[in-house]
Design an enzyme around this catalytic site. Sequence first.
Site, PDB file in Angstrom:
ATOM      1  N   ASN A  78      -4.172  -2.796  -5.333  1.00 44.36           N
ATOM      2  CA  ASN A  78      -4.342  -3.860  -5.193  1.00 44.36           C
ATOM      3  C   ASN A  78      -4.296  -5.040  -3.813  1.00 44.36           C
ATOM      4  OD1 ASN A  78      -1.807  -5.562  -5.513  1.00 44.36           O
ATOM      5  ND2 ASN A  78      -0.719  -4.066  -3.379  1.00 44.36           N
ATOM      6  N   HIS A 100      -2.781  -6.501  -0.327  1.00 45.41           N
ATOM      7  CA  HIS A 100      -1.506  -7.139   0.327  1.00 45.41           C
ATOM      8  C   HIS A 100      -2.018  -7.925   1.798  1.00 45.41           C
ATOM      9  CE1 HIS A 100       2.384  -6.460   1.423  1.00 45.41           C
ATOM     10  NE2 HIS A 100       2.239  -5.967   2.504  1.00 45.41           N
ATOM     11  N   ASP A 141       2.538  -0.052  -1.592  1.00 45.57           N
ATOM     12  CA  ASP A 141       2.116  -0.680  -0.860  1.00 45.57           C
ATOM     13  C   ASP A 141       2.200   0.210   0.294  1.00 45.57           C
ATOM     14  OD1 ASP A 141       2.645  -3.695  -1.702  1.00 45.57           O
ATOM     15  OD2 ASP A 141       4.512  -3.991  -0.569  1.00 45.57           O
TER      16      ASP A 141
END
Length: 218
Positions: free
Chosen positions: A109, A111, A147
């Site tokens: 991911n 972020h 996260d």
Amino acid sequence: MAGLRLCVPISGRGSNLGALIAACADPQFPARIELVISNKASAAGLALAERAGIPTRVFDHRAYSKRSDFDREMTRVMEDMQIELICLAGFMRLLSDEFCDHWRDRMINIHPSLLPSFKGLDVQQAAIDAGVRFSGCTVHYVRKEMDTGPIVVQAAVPVRTADTAETLAQRILVEEHKIYPQAVRLIAEGQVHIRGERAILIDHKMPANALINPLPNG
Ligand code: GRF
């Protein structure tokens, strides 16, 4: 070169998808986007994929009564296509534990903060409010808790006194578009080894200099 088989899930404008498409346009890049998925038919990024000739699928989460059914269907389609790495790029759905387990160490991911600081949403405003002198972006493997997960690449940008969430987001986004393809390349080249909760880079050049904000001689 065939390369690592990627799926990029998006929900919105898809600028990180655009950066990955641009990187994959280089025949030397060691990965290929095989599929772009979105939970929203209106996601602007879908047009980027279509223009690049990449297959797209829309999974409307509202059509599934349970999150796990939605996730299972995505997994089925991605496994059918022999996807090797999922690159979340602004995909605004929480993922089930089962999905995270299934794709463990095969899903990353991006972020817009220097994790583990500023998890969640509205992180640029949170960074400004906290008065930090640097923020940035992080590419990390995905774990069940939002996260979190082994960090692959980070870029730091200065936070300026006059920044708004928008100006800071824009400065960070420029770096996102550099580090997401970089992280995919490192993984595809087999340079990233997960040990515990750290992603160890083999044989890689790292900067020697420190960043100071404000400038010491300013
Ligand atoms: C980016 O800021 C990314 O860091 C976050 O969601 C945003 C997606 O932007 N996860 P885009 O759709 O790639 O332009």
